[in-house]
Enzyme design. Structure first.
Site, PDB file in Angstrom:
ATOM      1  N   ASP A   4      11.354   3.503  -0.608  1.00 62.39           N
ATOM      2  CA  ASP A   4      11.281   3.765  -2.042  1.00 62.39           C
ATOM      3  C   ASP A   4      12.506   4.605  -2.387  1.00 62.39           C
ATOM      4  OD1 ASP A   4      10.796   5.010  -4.513  1.00 62.39           O
ATOM      5  OD2 ASP A   4       8.624   5.060  -4.213  1.00 62.39           O
ATOM      6  N   TYR A  60       5.183   9.787  -2.878  1.00 61.07           N
ATOM      7  CA  TYR A  60       4.614   9.864  -4.233  1.00 61.07           C
ATOM      8  C   TYR A  60       3.078   9.837  -4.170  1.00 61.07           C
ATOM      9  CZ  TYR A  60       3.565   8.394  -8.998  1.00 61.07           C
ATOM     10  OH  TYR A  60       3.051   8.301 -10.260  1.00 61.07           O
ATOM     11  N   ARG A 112       3.757 -15.554 -15.309  1.00 62.82           N
ATOM     12  CA  ARG A 112       3.529 -14.729 -14.107  1.00 62.82           C
ATOM     13  C   ARG A 112       4.394 -15.182 -12.940  1.00 62.82           C
ATOM     14  NH1 ARG A 112      -0.607 -16.054 -11.042  1.00 62.82           N
ATOM     15  NH2 ARG A 112      -1.757 -16.751 -12.870  1.00 62.82           N
ATOM     16  N   LYS A 131      11.622   5.150 -13.897  1.00 62.25           N
ATOM     17  CA  LYS A 131      12.401   6.376 -13.785  1.00 62.25           C
ATOM     18  C   LYS A 131      13.874   6.084 -14.111  1.00 62.25           C
ATOM     19  CE  LYS A 131       8.343   7.708 -12.472  1.00 62.25           C
ATOM     20  NZ  LYS A 131       7.934   7.811 -11.082  1.00 62.25           N
TER      21      LYS A 131
HETATM   22  C1  LIG Z   1       6.827   7.343 -10.319  1.00 62.84           C
HETATM   23  C2  LIG Z   1       6.983   6.945  -8.905  1.00 62.84           C
HETATM   24  C3  LIG Z   1       6.260   5.876  -8.368  1.00 62.84           C
HETATM   25  C4  LIG Z   1       5.237   5.109  -9.166  1.00 62.84           C
HETATM   26  O1  LIG Z   1       5.834   4.354 -10.148  1.00 62.84           O
HETATM   27  P1  LIG Z   1       5.069   3.899 -11.524  1.00 62.84           P
HETATM   28  O2  LIG Z   1       6.114   3.151 -12.242  1.00 62.84           O
HETATM   29  O3  LIG Z   1       4.597   5.145 -12.196  1.00 62.84           O
HETATM   30  O4  LIG Z   1       3.917   3.034 -11.078  1.00 62.84           O
HETATM   31  C5  LIG Z   1       6.512   5.527  -7.055  1.00 62.84           C
HETATM   32  N1  LIG Z   1       7.403   6.206  -6.283  1.00 62.84           N
HETATM   33  C6  LIG Z   1       8.097   7.250  -6.770  1.00 62.84           C
HETATM   34  C7  LIG Z   1       9.057   7.949  -5.891  1.00 62.84           C
HETATM   35  C8  LIG Z   1       7.915   7.654  -8.088  1.00 62.84           C
HETATM   36  O5  LIG Z   1       8.604   8.706  -8.563  1.00 62.84           O
END
Ligand SMILES: *Cc1c(COP(=O)(O)O)cnc(C)c1O
Length: 427
Positions: free
Chosen positions: A218, A146, A93, A243
């Site tokens: 983000d 999101y 961890r 993604k």
């Molecule tokens: C999918 C997504 C998240 C969340 O990510 P996970 O890997 O599903 O926890 C956060 N921000 C954006 C812009 C996303 O598309």
């Protein structure tokens, strides 16, 4: 190529811990066996940066170190003694060779001193926001973020003593007037889902610097291939690595990057929340990242071509994509001259009923949530990501009936067009 570590706000009266974090820091963590790539292009970094070069076997790629604990050495004891335990392998961890390999690759792509991987994008967001704020603090964000992030901000933050104000993410006046003396973090997405609203990042960076606030963004939709937010004054950049970074719809992961000063603080929060990333997932993410630059270019080209086709089709009322002449956020193209990734939203004549039929008639795109995979993914916001809003609330954020969200993959654009052509004709 010089490394930019983002701007460093002065000692914040809102964040007393900052003052105790001024001691010298080296980039990383890194092992001596890891490749460091400086002064190279993004494709070269995607392939080479961070790779662990095994001195015994000469393995070309990073081996999987499937071990939850690591033998104590003199270095370990010294690290405990000096309080820099983030830099030696101790326990899964805390950090591991596979985490460090993939973190070094992402840090190199982001021009960051340090990166930290997590077991999901949400783990990265939750851990970062709680690490960089404290009780009585205030966060400015937007309703366009999101869904998981919005729920965290709306449902949990006030329970934890942090207040949140939601502003229009494209309007600096709205954001400026939401800032208070207690504001500790501005949290925005560089490009939003599904309408691709672009945050005025340079101005946000300026505001953050002026008001001594941390700017956390983000950058999931753009990836570091198209935008490196630290160069625009962001202090921490987050991705859902699920993604584009991983890119193959087979890993759930997240990452936060920035100056070590902040990433070390986020790391100590991660130790408590526990959202670290397993070695095999790190290996898969590292492998996926090797083609990031290549994939992003293809996603972009396909998205431009398919947008053009959709915009010219009589059953399509509107296409939301930065390549369209009526795209309302001109600063995006200035910041990202090389592209904007592969997400397109478009509105069908005939509303949600027609949109549902379209999904039935398509053969190539997979009807599923998520984005950024090599395969095209398609879904409707009204019955998925935005189903928790009423039709009127959806209208307020710009989601009109018949809206379709398409994440363009790396297939042949002509095959996608042929498929959309037959499906639209069947409506
Ligand atoms: C999918 C997504 C998240 C969340 O990510 P996970 O890997 O599903 O926890 C956060 N921000 C954006 C812009 C996303 O598309």
């Amino acid at each position: 190529m010089t490394r930019s570590h983002g701007s460093t706000p002065g000692a914040g009266q809102n964040r007393p811990w900052l003052n105790s974090l001024q001691r010298g820091r080296v980039p990383g963590p890194r092992l001596p066996q890891q490749r460091v790539v400086d002064g190279a292009g993004q494709s070269t970094r995607s392939v080479h940066a961070g790779t662990y070069e095994d001195p015994i076997t000469g393995a070309v790629g990073t081996p999987v170190f499937q071990s939850s604990t690591f033998t104590f050495t003199e270095d370990t004891y010294q690290a405990f003694d000096q309080g820099d335990i983030r830099d030696v392998p101790i326990y899964g961890r805390y950090g591991s060779p596979n985490q460090w390999a993939v973190q070094e690759k992402i840090a190199s792509l982001e021009n960051a001193e340090s990166a930290l991987v997590f077991s999901s994008g949400m783990a990265a967001i939750t851990t970062t926001l709680l690490a960089l704020t404290n009780r009585g603090g205030h966060i400015v964000s937007s309703r366009d973020v999101y869904g998981g992030t919005y729920n965290l901000l709306r449902e949990d933050m006030h329970q934890l003593g942090r207040e949140v104000t939601f502003a229009d993410p494209t309007d600096m006046e709205s954001i400026r007037s939401a800032v208070r003396d207690e504001t500790q973090v501005l949290f925005f997405e560089t490009l939003t889902n599904p309408l691709l609203k672009a945050a005025p990042l340079a101005e946000l960076g300026e505001l953050a610097r002026e008001r001594n606030i941390l700017l956390v963004v983000d950058n999931t939709f753009l990836s570091p291939i198209f935008l490196r937010p630290l160069e625009y004054g962001a202090n921490v950049v987050i991705h859902s690595a699920t993604k584009y970074l991983n890119g193959h719809s087979d890993v759930t992961a997240g990452v936060a990057s920035g100056p070590r000063k902040y990433v070390d603080r986020i790391w100590s929060q991660m130790l408590k929340f526990g959202g670290s990333l397993d070695a095999t997932m790190c290996f898969l993410l590292e492998r996926g990242l090797k083609t990031l630059a290549l994939r992003m270019r293809r996603h972009h080209e396909n998205a431009v071509t398919v947008s053009e086709f959709l915009a010219g089709h009589q059953r399509v009322r509107k296409v939301h994509h930065p390549s369209r002449a009526d795209y309302p956020y001109p600063w995006l193209a200035e910041m990202c001259p090389d592209g904007w990734g592969g997400v397109i939203a478009f509105e069908l004549a005939g509303g949600d009923e027609a949109a549902l039929k379209l999904l039935d008639h398509l053969h190539l795109p997979v009807v599923a949530t998520s984005l950024g995979g090599v395969e095209s993914l398609i879904s409707l916001p009204f019955n998925t990501s935005h189903s928790f809003l009423t039709e009127r609330q959806r209208g307020e954020v710009g989601i009109e009936p018949g809206l379709v969200r398409l994440s363009i993959g790396i297939e042949d654009a002509q095959d996608l067009i042929t498929d959309f052509d037959q499906a639209l004709s069947a409506l």
